[in-house]
Scaffold this motif. Sequence first.
Motif, mmCIF file in Angstrom:
data_model
loop_
_atom_site.group_PDB
_atom_site.id
_atom_site.type_symbol
_atom_site.label_atom_id
_atom_site.label_comp_id
_atom_site.label_asym_id
_atom_site.label_seq_id
_atom_site.Cartn_x
_atom_site.Cartn_y
_atom_site.Cartn_z
ATOM 1 N N PHE A 67 0.841 -1.199 0.000
ATOM 2 C CA PHE A 67 0.000 0.000 0.000
ATOM 3 C C PHE A 67 0.879 1.255 0.000
ATOM 4 C CE2 PHE A 67 -2.433 3.154 2.614
ATOM 5 C CZ PHE A 67 -3.397 3.449 1.676
ATOM 6 N N PHE A 86 1.426 -3.147 3.903
ATOM 7 C CA PHE A 86 0.822 -4.064 2.940
ATOM 8 C C PHE A 86 -0.684 -3.955 3.009
ATOM 9 C CE2 PHE A 86 4.879 -6.085 3.918
ATOM 10 C CZ PHE A 86 5.317 -6.519 2.677
ATOM 11 N N ILE A 87 -1.358 -4.349 1.930
ATOM 12 C CA ILE A 87 -2.791 -4.616 1.991
ATOM 13 C C ILE A 87 -2.924 -6.125 2.142
ATOM 14 C CG2 ILE A 87 -4.941 -4.695 0.666
ATOM 15 C CD1 ILE A 87 -4.379 -1.969 -0.372
ATOM 16 N N SER A 133 -2.798 -1.008 -4.601
ATOM 17 C CA SER A 133 -1.528 -1.571 -4.158
ATOM 18 C C SER A 133 -0.653 -1.860 -5.368
ATOM 19 C CB SER A 133 -1.761 -2.855 -3.353
ATOM 20 O OG SER A 133 -2.289 -3.876 -4.182
#
Length: 145
Positions: A67, A86-87, A133
Motif C-alpha cells: 500500500f 501491505f494490503i 496496491s
Amino acid sequence: MKRVDVAYVLLFDEKNKKVLMVKNKGQNSSYYTLPGGAVEYGETLEEAAIREVKEETGLDVKIEGIFTVSEAFFEERGHHTILFTFIGKIIGGEMSISFPEEIEEITWMELDLAENSILIPIELKGLINKKSSVPYIFRGNVVQK
C-alpha cells in the motif's frame, strides 16, 4: 542511528468501510496503529507482516500487495525506520489479544480516523479509500556471478 524495518498490514472489513487497528500501550499514552511490527533477522517483509498480525490480533492473513512505503527518524529511540504497509486479507483465525502488556484493544475503525492514525500525509488524504496496491515480490536468494 540503527536501521529498522517495520511491516504493517492494512485489513478492510467485508464492506470496505473500516480498517482493523490495534491500540498499543505507549510509555506516555496509548496510540492506534495498524497491526504490525519489526522485521526479525532472516525474515522477509511478508513473513514479518503475517507473523505480527497473528501475534497482535490472532488473525491469519494473506498479503495482496504494498500500500505504502515510508520512512521516519525516531530520534528518542535512535532508529531510522522504513515502514512497509501491505494490503492484506483475513483468511482465518480468531480475534484475540495475545500480548495484553503491549496491545490494549483491537478495533474496526472508520477509514478517515484510521488514516489519521497511520500518519498518511495531508497531501495524500483519501489514499486509503482507493485501496490500491503494487505487487510485493520476494526474489529469493540471488547469487550473482
